[in-house]
Every structure is written in structure tokens, then in C-alpha cells.
Design an enzyme around this catalytic site. Sequence first.
Site, short mmCIF file in Angstrom:
data_model
loop_
_atom_site.label_atom_id
_atom_site.label_comp_id
_atom_site.label_asym_id
_atom_site.label_seq_id
_atom_site.Cartn_x
_atom_site.Cartn_y
_atom_site.Cartn_z
N ASP A 27 0.86 -1.17 0.00
CA ASP A 27 0.00 0.00 0.00
C ASP A 27 0.91 1.23 0.00
O ASP A 27 2.11 1.12 0.28
CB ASP A 27 -0.86 -0.06 1.27
CG ASP A 27 -1.62 1.22 1.52
OD1 ASP A 27 -2.30 1.69 0.61
OD2 ASP A 27 -1.52 1.75 2.65
N ASP A 29 -0.12 5.02 1.17
CA ASP A 29 -0.29 5.95 2.29
C ASP A 29 -0.17 5.26 3.64
O ASP A 29 -0.87 4.28 3.91
CB ASP A 29 -1.66 6.64 2.18
CG ASP A 29 -1.69 7.57 0.99
OD1 ASP A 29 -1.37 8.75 1.17
OD2 ASP A 29 -1.98 7.10 -0.13
#
Length: 285
Positions: A27, A29
Amino acid sequence: MNWHNPKKTTLRQYDDVNSIKYIVYSDLDETLYSHKITDEEKTSIQAFENYMEHIVKNHQVLFGVITGSSLDSVIQKLETGIHQIMPHFVACDLGTMLYWVKNDGNFYPDQEWVYRLKNMNFNQENVNAIVKDLEALHKIEITPQTQLGSSSFKKNYYYYMIDDLTDKHNIEMIRDFAYKQEMDCNINICNPLAGDPERAYDIDFIPKNTGKAAIVEFINQKFKVGMEYTFAFGDSGNDLEMLSKVGHGYLLDNATTDAKKQYEKVTSNPYTKGILNILKENFGH
Ligand SMILES: [Mg+2]
């Protein structure tokens, strides 16, 4: 088809991998990218990139990002001067778009993925119809988010909490309506720290058979890599399904409380340090 024509990256690239043996998904963020970066995390990102470069070369590892952000936002976040290398691929807009970065710095859409999306009946009109029906038939209100976060294949809304029981029922209903329209729907509690409102759910309508988990399945299959050779890392509720599609799926130590309640494999360190330690356990120091 409205594929955004992306800008080039100024970062350098990892080496091409001829015969892919392992895949690492991350991922963006609060996983590969930290919004409130510390000096310790800066050092850790460097160590992570050096190590990734080593395992790309010596263990045939493919490395990519799967994120809710748009490609422009990915480029912007990775080009602040801390990260030095662009991952091999970027699956953006919540895993609805897939781009490969080539060593000329350009991003190219994955043609098989483009073909998959071509056959989807996904557009704003169909999403509008769902929103209208929810309101008319069940008095369930969802409100559009700013156009900023939306894309051709991702339409964002907020649902504001009422009470636990009503919310549970309404969320089920929203999922149900999306499903009947042959769409997938990502629903997560909003994170006010990321600029979202308090006491709200993030509702993202996306085409069926797309999303973070669908990207993992697609890429695993594309390179015929078995689950035991795949890794994924994330920090929030919308990463959990993707973590379940790999052999080694971890939430980071800095993950949200809500995500940690639902998933038990958690790294002992935050951010890239957490990722790095797991990779070192598997590929050696
Ligand atoms: Mg995240």
C-alpha cells in the site's frame, strides 16, 4: 475509455526482472509513504530501497504499489526527495488502474487490464441510479465526495453515521445495491487524520472484478507466481482483502486500530522498517 495520460517520473527504476519468482505488494499511504515523516523513517526508507534493489536483482522479486491514490498523487508523494526508486508497477485509484513503469520513466497501462475494464458497464449514470434508488426506496443518503478523489473507474461518496444498528443495515443495503448493478463497493470508516469527516464511512464504487485484491490475483496469475511466493503490506481496512490473497500478508505496526481488530498478522515495526524486517526474515540479511 478514459485512461489518463500520465506524466513521467524523475525517479530511477528497479532493474527489470526476467523470470519473476516473488512478488511484493505494498500500500502507499501510511505504508510505503508516511504523511508525517520522521528522520528515523527517512533512514528506514533508504535502507528499504537498498534492500529491495538487492532482492530484485538476486531473488527475482517484482515490487509494486497498490493504492487508493491517483497516479499523479503517487508520483507526487514518491518524488518529495526521500524515495529514490519508483516501484515496477503502480495499481492506483483503489486498484482500478494498473500501470508499468519502464526505464524511460514513462508509465504504460497494462493492456490485459485495459481489456478487462473495456467490458465493464461502469459509468457515472449507473452509480447515480444506485444513489437515487437508495434514497427513494430506503431513505439511505450518501453524498458525493469532491471530484478530486474520483476517477473514471472509482466514484467516491460519504455515508454519515446514525447509530450502530441502522448503519450496519444501511451499509449492507449499499453493498447489495452495488452488487445488483454489477459493481464492487469498498466501504471503510473514514480517517479524519487523512482529511475525511468525523463519524463517516468512505464509500467507493468500482467496477466488478477490480480493486486491490483483484489486482493481486491478476498479477499473481499473469506471472504464474504461487501464493507462497507473494508478500503484501498495508495499514488499513481496505488492505485486508489484499493481504488475504498472498502467502505473507502483514499489517504494519502503525496500522489503524480498526484494521488490527480484524487481522492478526502485524509487523513489530512501523512503516518501511516493518516491511524490511519481514523481507529480511524471508530473503536473508
Ligand atoms: Mg494506507
